[in-house]
Design an enzyme around this catalytic site. Structure first.
Site, PDB file in Angstrom:
ATOM      1  N   TYR A 141      -1.812  18.005  -1.670  1.00 22.54           N
ATOM      2  CA  TYR A 141      -1.729  17.288  -0.389  1.00 22.54           C
ATOM      3  C   TYR A 141      -2.583  17.948   0.703  1.00 22.54           C
ATOM      4  CZ  TYR A 141       2.000  14.102  -1.909  1.00 22.54           C
ATOM      5  OH  TYR A 141       2.724  13.107  -2.533  1.00 22.54           O
TER       6      TYR A 141
ATOM      7  N   GLU B   4      -7.322  13.425  -8.534  1.00 21.47           N
ATOM      8  CA  GLU B   4      -5.893  13.702  -8.723  1.00 21.47           C
ATOM      9  C   GLU B   4      -5.534  13.812 -10.206  1.00 21.47           C
ATOM     10  OE1 GLU B   4      -4.596  11.538  -4.521  1.00 21.47           O
ATOM     11  OE2 GLU B   4      -3.859  10.692  -6.397  1.00 21.47           O
TER      12      GLU B   4
ATOM     13  N   HIS C 216       4.166   8.270  -5.663  1.00 19.40           N
ATOM     14  CA  HIS C 216       2.834   8.429  -5.064  1.00 19.40           C
ATOM     15  C   HIS C 216       1.851   7.685  -5.948  1.00 19.40           C
ATOM     16  CE1 HIS C 216      -0.908  10.213  -3.626  1.00 19.40           C
ATOM     17  NE2 HIS C 216      -1.219  10.336  -4.911  1.00 19.40           N
TER      18      HIS C 216
ATOM     19  N   ASN D 285       9.964   8.643  -0.827  1.00 21.14           N
ATOM     20  CA  ASN D 285       9.590   7.253  -1.103  1.00 21.14           C
ATOM     21  C   ASN D 285       9.272   6.998  -2.571  1.00 21.14           C
ATOM     22  OD1 ASN D 285       7.128   8.507  -1.155  1.00 21.14           O
ATOM     23  ND2 ASN D 285       6.103   7.125   0.284  1.00 21.14           N
TER      24      ASN D 285
ATOM     25  N   LYS E   2       8.551  10.838  -7.725  1.00 22.36           N
ATOM     26  CA  LYS E   2       8.898  11.952  -6.833  1.00 22.36           C
ATOM     27  C   LYS E   2      10.341  12.456  -7.043  1.00 22.36           C
ATOM     28  CE  LYS E   2       5.606  10.667  -3.208  1.00 22.36           C
ATOM     29  NZ  LYS E   2       5.377  10.534  -1.753  1.00 22.36           N
TER      30      LYS E   2
HETATM   31  P1  CMP Z   1       2.142   9.817  -0.550  1.00 20.61           P
HETATM   32  O1  CMP Z   1       1.496   8.574  -1.061  1.00 20.61           O
HETATM   33  O2  CMP Z   1       2.673  10.742  -1.578  1.00 20.61           O
HETATM   34  O3  CMP Z   1       1.089  10.619   0.377  1.00 20.61           O
HETATM   35  C1  CMP Z   1       1.490  11.441   1.444  1.00 20.61           C
HETATM   36  C2  CMP Z   1       2.952  11.384   1.701  1.00 20.61           C
HETATM   37  O4  CMP Z   1       3.397  11.897   2.909  1.00 20.61           O
HETATM   38  C3  CMP Z   1       3.389   9.939   1.721  1.00 20.61           C
HETATM   39  O5  CMP Z   1       3.331   9.404   0.412  1.00 20.61           O
HETATM   40  C4  CMP Z   1       4.773  10.054   2.325  1.00 20.61           C
HETATM   41  O6  CMP Z   1       5.796  10.175   1.370  1.00 20.61           O
HETATM   42  C5  CMP Z   1       4.711  11.369   3.113  1.00 20.61           C
HETATM   43  N1  CMP Z   1       4.999  11.199   4.528  1.00 20.61           N
HETATM   44  C6  CMP Z   1       6.003  11.786   5.183  1.00 20.61           C
HETATM   45  N2  CMP Z   1       5.984  11.440   6.462  1.00 20.61           N
HETATM   46  C7  CMP Z   1       4.943  10.600   6.638  1.00 20.61           C
HETATM   47  C8  CMP Z   1       4.405   9.896   7.759  1.00 20.61           C
HETATM   48  N3  CMP Z   1       4.944   9.992   8.973  1.00 20.61           N
HETATM   49  N4  CMP Z   1       3.319   9.112   7.556  1.00 20.61           N
HETATM   50  C9  CMP Z   1       2.738   9.026   6.321  1.00 20.61           C
HETATM   51  N5  CMP Z   1       3.218   9.675   5.226  1.00 20.61           N
HETATM   52  C10 CMP Z   1       4.309  10.450   5.389  1.00 20.61           C
END
Ligand code: CMP
Length: 140
Positions: free
Chosen positions: A51, A128, A117, A114, A11
């Site tokens: 998403y 995906e 993904h 974070n 990311k």
């Molecule tokens: P990802 O695995 O990319 O899938 C959805 C993303 O939403 C997740 O990782 C997080 O980085 C992001 N995200 C942001 N806020 C939240 C939240 N409150 N709960 C879950 N995912 C979140």
């Protein structure tokens, strides 16, 4: 068990800090092989489409804005039980809950930023992968 595939994104928070190699090293050390990789700047349309499942969630707009805020590296990873293997090395979505030795424990800045993904099921992995790669871009 036969090798399977999963989909990964490094990311914008990680590419901004020049962590593409460090993250990929952890993926490889976990037994995953990078069989496709490209650095892209996601369009808003791509991020919203990717998403779409989170469209109704309160964090959706921020998530899309974050994912288009800088380059990402999209990858196809191959290995034994690739989806679960990748999820294990990524660690929990919220880095505050991530185990030692995981990518998110080492590098994630927040639940949004974070660092990585990873697909959450084999079915979603196939969807995906097809979202970002043509079959001939994947070389196992
Ligand atoms: P990802 O695995 O990319 O899938 C959805 C993303 O939403 C997740 O990782 C997080 O980085 C992001 N995200 C942001 N806020 C939240 C939240 N409150 N709960 C879950 N995912 C979140």
């Amino acid at each position: 068990m036969a090798a399977t595939r999963t989909f990964s994104i490094i990311k914008p928070d990680a590419t901004r800090r020049n962590l593409t190699g460090a993250v990929t090293k952890m993926l490889e050390e976990a037994g995953l092989r990078v069989v496709a990789s490209k650095r892209i700047r996601m369009s808003r349309q791509q991020a919203e489409g990717f998403y779409a499942v989170h469209k109704e969630r309160p964090f959706f707009e921020d998530l899309v804005a974050f994912m288009i805020s800088g380059p990402v590296v999209v990858q196809v990873l191959e290995g034994e039980d690739a989806v679960a293997r990748n999820r294990k090395v990524m660690g929990a979505t919220n880095p505050a809950n991530a185990d030692e030795g995981t990518i998110r424990k080492a590098y994630a800045e927040s639940i949004e930023a974070n660092s990585v993904h990873g697909s959450d099921s084999e079915e979603n992995a196939a969807t995906e992968i097809a979202f970002f790669f043509k079959p001939d871009e994947i070389v196992g």
